[in-house]
Motif scaffolding. Structure first.
Motif, PDB file in Angstrom:
ATOM      1  N   MET A   1     -11.446 -23.146   0.784  1.00 32.75           N
ATOM      2  CA  MET A   1     -12.230 -24.259   1.288  1.00 32.75           C
ATOM      3  C   MET A   1     -13.610 -24.220   0.651  1.00 32.75           C
ATOM      4  O   MET A   1     -14.489 -23.504   1.113  1.00 32.75           O
ATOM      5  N   PRO A   2     -13.863 -24.953  -0.441  1.00 27.80           N
ATOM      6  CA  PRO A   2     -15.163 -24.909  -1.089  1.00 27.80           C
ATOM      7  C   PRO A   2     -16.214 -25.552  -0.224  1.00 27.80           C
ATOM      8  O   PRO A   2     -15.925 -26.450   0.565  1.00 27.80           O
ATOM      9  N   PRO A   3     -17.487 -25.129  -0.357  1.00 31.71           N
ATOM     10  CA  PRO A   3     -18.557 -25.741   0.419  1.00 31.71           C
ATOM     11  C   PRO A   3     -18.675 -27.220   0.096  1.00 31.71           C
ATOM     12  O   PRO A   3     -18.515 -27.636  -1.046  1.00 31.71           O
ATOM     13  N   SER A   4     -18.935 -28.047   1.124  1.00 35.31           N
ATOM     14  CA  SER A   4     -19.100 -29.477   0.926  1.00 35.31           C
ATOM     15  C   SER A   4     -20.544 -29.788   0.585  1.00 35.31           C
ATOM     16  O   SER A   4     -21.442 -28.961   0.740  1.00 35.31           O
ATOM     17  N   LYS A   5     -20.797 -31.034   0.141  1.00 35.90           N
ATOM     18  CA  LYS A   5     -22.157 -31.443  -0.167  1.00 35.90           C
ATOM     19  C   LYS A   5     -22.987 -31.587   1.097  1.00 35.90           C
ATOM     20  O   LYS A   5     -24.194 -31.440   1.085  1.00 35.90           O
ATOM     21  N   GLY A   6     -22.321 -31.925   2.206  1.00 32.33           N
ATOM     22  CA  GLY A   6     -23.069 -32.178   3.432  1.00 32.33           C
ATOM     23  C   GLY A   6     -23.391 -30.942   4.226  1.00 32.33           C
ATOM     24  O   GLY A   6     -24.167 -30.991   5.166  1.00 32.33           O
ATOM     25  N   ALA A   7     -22.766 -29.808   3.926  1.00 34.01           N
ATOM     26  CA  ALA A   7     -23.007 -28.595   4.696  1.00 34.01           C
ATOM     27  C   ALA A   7     -22.882 -27.398   3.776  1.00 34.01           C
ATOM     28  O   ALA A   7     -21.948 -27.293   2.990  1.00 34.01           O
ATOM     29  N   ARG A   8     -23.850 -26.523   3.849  1.00 34.33           N
ATOM     30  CA  ARG A   8     -23.833 -25.330   3.008  1.00 34.33           C
ATOM     31  C   ARG A   8     -23.400 -24.113   3.812  1.00 34.33           C
ATOM     32  O   ARG A   8     -23.648 -24.028   5.012  1.00 34.33           O
ATOM     33  N   LEU A   9     -22.769 -23.191   3.104  1.00 34.45           N
ATOM     34  CA  LEU A   9     -22.462 -21.929   3.759  1.00 34.45           C
ATOM     35  C   LEU A   9     -23.767 -21.259   4.151  1.00 34.45           C
ATOM     36  O   LEU A   9     -24.715 -21.233   3.363  1.00 34.45           O
ATOM     37  N   PRO A  10     -23.858 -20.734   5.387  1.00 33.18           N
ATOM     38  CA  PRO A  10     -25.086 -20.086   5.836  1.00 33.18           C
ATOM     39  C   PRO A  10     -25.331 -18.785   5.087  1.00 33.18           C
ATOM     40  O   PRO A  10     -24.430 -18.242   4.452  1.00 33.18           O
ATOM     41  N   ARG A  12     -25.734 -14.941   4.091  1.00 37.86           N
ATOM     42  CA  ARG A  12     -24.996 -13.754   4.501  1.00 37.86           C
ATOM     43  C   ARG A  12     -25.917 -12.801   5.245  1.00 37.86           C
ATOM     44  O   ARG A  12     -27.076 -12.636   4.898  1.00 37.86           O
ATOM     45  N   THR A  13     -25.376 -12.208   6.287  1.00 34.46           N
ATOM     46  CA  THR A  13     -26.156 -11.293   7.108  1.00 34.46           C
ATOM     47  C   THR A  13     -25.326 -10.069   7.404  1.00 34.46           C
ATOM     48  O   THR A  13     -24.113 -10.050   7.228  1.00 34.46           O
ATOM     49  N   GLY A  14     -25.998  -9.033   7.935  1.00 36.30           N
ATOM     50  CA  GLY A  14     -25.276  -7.829   8.339  1.00 36.30           C
ATOM     51  C   GLY A  14     -25.219  -6.813   7.224  1.00 36.30           C
ATOM     52  O   GLY A  14     -25.336  -7.123   6.044  1.00 36.30           O
ATOM     53  N   SER A  15     -25.021  -5.584   7.620  1.00 34.27           N
ATOM     54  CA  SER A  15     -25.048  -4.490   6.653  1.00 34.27           C
ATOM     55  C   SER A  15     -23.925  -4.589   5.639  1.00 34.27           C
ATOM     56  O   SER A  15     -24.046  -4.149   4.512  1.00 34.27           O
ATOM     57  N   ALA A  16     -22.803  -5.207   6.020  1.00 36.52           N
ATOM     58  CA  ALA A  16     -21.668  -5.314   5.097  1.00 36.52           C
ATOM     59  C   ALA A  16     -21.736  -6.596   4.277  1.00 36.52           C
ATOM     60  O   ALA A  16     -20.847  -6.878   3.481  1.00 36.52           O
ATOM     61  N   GLY A  17     -22.800  -7.379   4.444  1.00 39.72           N
ATOM     62  CA  GLY A  17     -22.947  -8.608   3.678  1.00 39.72           C
ATOM     63  C   GLY A  17     -22.091  -9.750   4.187  1.00 39.72           C
ATOM     64  O   GLY A  17     -21.956 -10.767   3.518  1.00 39.72           O
ATOM     65  N   GLY A  18     -21.472  -9.637   5.370  1.00 42.78           N
ATOM     66  CA  GLY A  18     -20.617 -10.682   5.908  1.00 42.78           C
ATOM     67  C   GLY A  18     -21.399 -11.678   6.737  1.00 42.78           C
ATOM     68  O   GLY A  18     -22.549 -11.459   7.105  1.00 42.78           O
ATOM     69  N   LEU A  19     -20.746 -12.802   7.029  1.00 42.57           N
ATOM     70  CA  LEU A  19     -21.376 -13.819   7.853  1.00 42.57           C
ATOM     71  C   LEU A  19     -21.230 -13.461   9.327  1.00 42.57           C
ATOM     72  O   LEU A  19     -20.158 -13.056   9.769  1.00 42.57           O
ATOM     73  N   HIS A  20     -22.293 -13.656  10.098  1.00 39.43           N
ATOM     74  CA  HIS A  20     -22.186 -13.536  11.547  1.00 39.43           C
ATOM     75  C   HIS A  20     -21.399 -14.738  12.068  1.00 39.43           C
ATOM     76  O   HIS A  20     -21.474 -15.835  11.509  1.00 39.43           O
ATOM     77  N   LEU A  49     -10.305 -21.270   5.967  1.00 40.58           N
ATOM     78  CA  LEU A  49     -11.697 -21.029   6.338  1.00 40.58           C
ATOM     79  C   LEU A  49     -12.132 -19.632   5.896  1.00 40.58           C
ATOM     80  O   LEU A  49     -13.240 -19.435   5.400  1.00 40.58           O
ATOM     81  N   GLN A  50     -11.237 -18.687   6.103  1.00 37.02           N
ATOM     82  CA  GLN A  50     -11.542 -17.306   5.716  1.00 37.02           C
ATOM     83  C   GLN A  50     -11.717 -17.180   4.212  1.00 37.02           C
ATOM     84  O   GLN A  50     -12.667 -16.561   3.719  1.00 37.02           O
ATOM     85  N   ALA A  51     -10.809 -17.805   3.450  1.00 32.63           N
ATOM     86  CA  ALA A  51     -10.874 -17.719   1.993  1.00 32.63           C
ATOM     87  C   ALA A  51     -12.121 -18.408   1.454  1.00 32.63           C
ATOM     88  O   ALA A  51     -12.778 -17.915   0.526  1.00 32.63           O
ATOM     89  N   GLY A  52     -12.486 -19.555   2.039  1.00 33.79           N
ATOM     90  CA  GLY A  52     -13.639 -20.294   1.560  1.00 33.79           C
ATOM     91  C   GLY A  52     -14.956 -19.610   1.838  1.00 33.79           C
ATOM     92  O   GLY A  52     -15.910 -19.713   1.059  1.00 33.79           O
ATOM     93  N   ALA A  53     -15.028 -18.906   2.967  1.00 30.97           N
ATOM     94  CA  ALA A  53     -16.284 -18.257   3.350  1.00 30.97           C
ATOM     95  C   ALA A  53     -16.336 -16.796   2.940  1.00 30.97           C
ATOM     96  O   ALA A  53     -17.413 -16.197   2.911  1.00 30.97           O
ATOM     97  N   GLY A  54     -15.180 -16.197   2.661  1.00 34.86           N
ATOM     98  CA  GLY A  54     -15.157 -14.792   2.277  1.00 34.86           C
ATOM     99  C   GLY A  54     -15.544 -13.864   3.397  1.00 34.86           C
ATOM    100  O   GLY A  54     -16.296 -12.899   3.193  1.00 34.86           O
ATOM    101  N   VAL A  55     -15.066 -14.145   4.610  1.00 39.20           N
ATOM    102  CA  VAL A  55     -15.408 -13.327   5.771  1.00 39.20           C
ATOM    103  C   VAL A  55     -14.138 -12.832   6.447  1.00 39.20           C
ATOM    104  O   VAL A  55     -13.029 -13.263   6.115  1.00 39.20           O
ATOM    105  N   ALA A  56     -14.323 -11.938   7.396  1.00 35.82           N
ATOM    106  CA  ALA A  56     -13.182 -11.375   8.114  1.00 35.82           C
ATOM    107  C   ALA A  56     -12.532 -12.434   9.003  1.00 35.82           C
ATOM    108  O   ALA A  56     -13.196 -13.359   9.486  1.00 35.82           O
TER     109      ALA A  56
END
Length: 251
Positions: A1-10, A12-20, A49-56
């Motif tokens: 799921m690539p990021p859209s023009k209207g909304a950006r991926l937030p 990255r946070t956390g020690s492992a570099g993942g999204l909260h 959603l997981q593949a597009g954001a690269g999170v758990a």
């Protein structure tokens, strides 16, 4: 799921570099607000959603559960996540029944009778109807839909002495209309009580929601012109399906 023009991926946070999960929640909500994900439309799968954001996977699910608790999205069994449609507007001071006020808003209502049986009054029903504990009473359980989506489940008690044999009628229709046409019983007054609740056990199962999600309890006691109780109705609504609106004039 690539990021859209209207909304950006937030960020990255956390020690492992993942999204909260709240960052992910904000991202999905922004896509809905921007109109990219429309009311009634299906969200991308959890895998996409997981593949597009690269999170758990757990982060995705926490974000989705948060949006569900807020009433922004909802789940369909074995079908995925969907954007919640606009809620039905309900004015408890008006006399319109469910079928009427839903149709008036350009939506499609329907009713499904889950059970109808003769029981005996417990202490609560005995007090409501002014009868001894153990007196006969009719109990009707129904599920009601808006645009094919289950939005509330209700339990209605009716006095058999006022409407003998009412259980033989098609109760997928308006009960108020049946009582008026078949028994000449009209409602002259309603008392309505509303309070937040948790949808648990049979109510959650009937509405196909996760047990413990917030809901709205609506208790309606209907009286005829002689002050007799015509119906005692306890409704459990999905919290995202109903909006209370009252227009009060000042003299």
């Amino acid at each position: 799921m690539p990021p859209s023009k209207g909304a950006r991926l937030p960020p990255r946070t956390g020690s492992a570099g993942g999204l909260h999960y709240l960052n992910m929640r904000d991202y999905i909500a922004a896509r809905i607000t921007a109109g990219e994900l429309k009311p009634g439309g299906r969200l991308p799968s959890e895998r996409d959603l997981q593949a597009g954001a690269g999170v758990a996977r757990g982060t995705i699910r926490e974000a989705l559960f948060q949006l569900e608790a807020e009433g922004v999205i909802y789940r369909k069994d074995r079908s995925g996540w969907y954007v919640s449609p606009p809620p039905v507007v309900y004015d408890p001071t008006r006399w319109d029944g469910f079928m009427s006020y839903v149709k008036a808003q350009g939506r499609s209502p329907s009713t499904e009778t889950l059970s109808k049986t003769a029981i005996t009054c417990d202490a609560e029903l005995a007090e409501v109807f002014g009868k001894p504990v153990g007196s006969p009473i009719y109990l009707i359980r129904r599920r009601r839909y808006v645009d094919g989506r289950a939005v509330l489940v209700e339990r209605i008690a009716v006095d058999p002495s006022m409407a003998p044999g009412v259980l033989a009628h098609d109760l997928d229709r308006s009960l108020t209309s049946i009582l008026k046409s078949a028994y000449n019983i009209s409602v002259a007054r309603n008392r309505v009580e509303m309070q937040p609740c948790a949808l648990i056990r049979e109510e959650a199962e009937a509405l196909r929601v996760k047990s413990g999600l917030p809901g709205l309890s609506v208790i309606r006691t209907s009286y005829d012109a002689q002050g007799r109780v015509v119906e005692f109705d306890r409704e459990f609504w999905r919290h995202d399906a109903l909006k209370i609106s009252v227009d009060i004039g000042l003299s």
